[in-house]
Write an enzyme that holds these catalytic residues in place. Sequence first.
Site, PDB file in Angstrom:
ATOM      1  N   SER A  55       0.847  -1.197   0.000  1.00  0.00           N
ATOM      2  CA  SER A  55       0.000   0.000   0.000  1.00  0.00           C
ATOM      3  C   SER A  55       0.878   1.239   0.000  1.00  0.00           C
ATOM      4  O   SER A  55       2.042   1.158  -0.397  1.00  0.00           O
ATOM      5  CB  SER A  55      -0.946  -0.033   1.204  1.00  0.00           C
ATOM      6  N   ASN A  56       0.369   2.363   0.414  1.00  0.00           N
ATOM      7  CA  ASN A  56       1.153   3.594   0.455  1.00  0.00           C
ATOM      8  C   ASN A  56       0.701   4.449   1.631  1.00  0.00           C
ATOM      9  O   ASN A  56      -0.200   4.050   2.369  1.00  0.00           O
ATOM     10  CB  ASN A  56       1.025   4.344  -0.876  1.00  0.00           C
ATOM     11  N   ALA A  57       1.319   5.614   1.787  1.00  0.00           N
ATOM     12  CA  ALA A  57       1.117   6.413   3.004  1.00  0.00           C
ATOM     13  C   ALA A  57      -0.110   7.323   2.966  1.00  0.00           C
ATOM     14  O   ALA A  57      -0.299   8.147   3.859  1.00  0.00           O
ATOM     15  CB  ALA A  57       2.369   7.245   3.258  1.00  0.00           C
TER      16      ALA A  57
END
Length: 214
Positions: A26-28
């Site tokens: 995923s990402n931030a």
Amino acid sequence: MHKKKLNILITAGGTREYIDPVRFISNASSGRMGYALARAALKAGHRVTLITAPTALKPPAGATVVPVETSAEMFAAVKAAFDRCDGLLMTAAVSDYRPAKTSTHKLKKHNTELVLHLKPTPDILAWAGRHKKHGQRICGFALEDRDIFANAEQKLRRKKLDMVVANPPGAIGAERSTLHIKTRDDNWQTFENFSKTRSAAALLRHFEKLFDTQ
Ligand code: C5P
């Protein structure tokens, strides 16, 4: 307040691309920008559908909320809702890659290197650009760490957007950020160190203006 009440479709959050049943890439993204846009649009009297990847945020009351996890689920949800919307704000941080295959069982730990094969996800926004009907408007986001204006402008044209919002990587997950926006016909405008609530209101005003010229 905008004279015309619109059906606005907003995507938010970072998608999860599963490696196995319990692990994902995923990402931030915090989802703050998308949720702030949803609140701003509801406040302005528009109807809002919020397609959201997992976030820690409370969805705004009054929005139709469609929870999703993966880019494939987000794509299906956007496809299902796109025809009925006047405008799409594609705020979500969609993962550009996903594991080539998702293991049905939890991967076991071994004392050797593990190589993960990734494949590109479909570009949801580019699909929306290709399927845009007369009168529909779409806005994309571009997180750029180099040549921010040139790259974002290229996205505006390549994905057939009506508006692009460019920001540096520091904006992801942050409370305040500097944004640059460009519509097809206007020059770049900058919102310096705005809170996401304030930039959402400003972005929405520019997005609404796109419906004044059909
Ligand atoms: O090309 P890039 O990923 O930088 O474009 C960012 C914009 O495209 C964002 O608005 C994002 O929501 C959207 N996007 C998408 N589908 C993808 C990747 C990005 O809709 N697979």
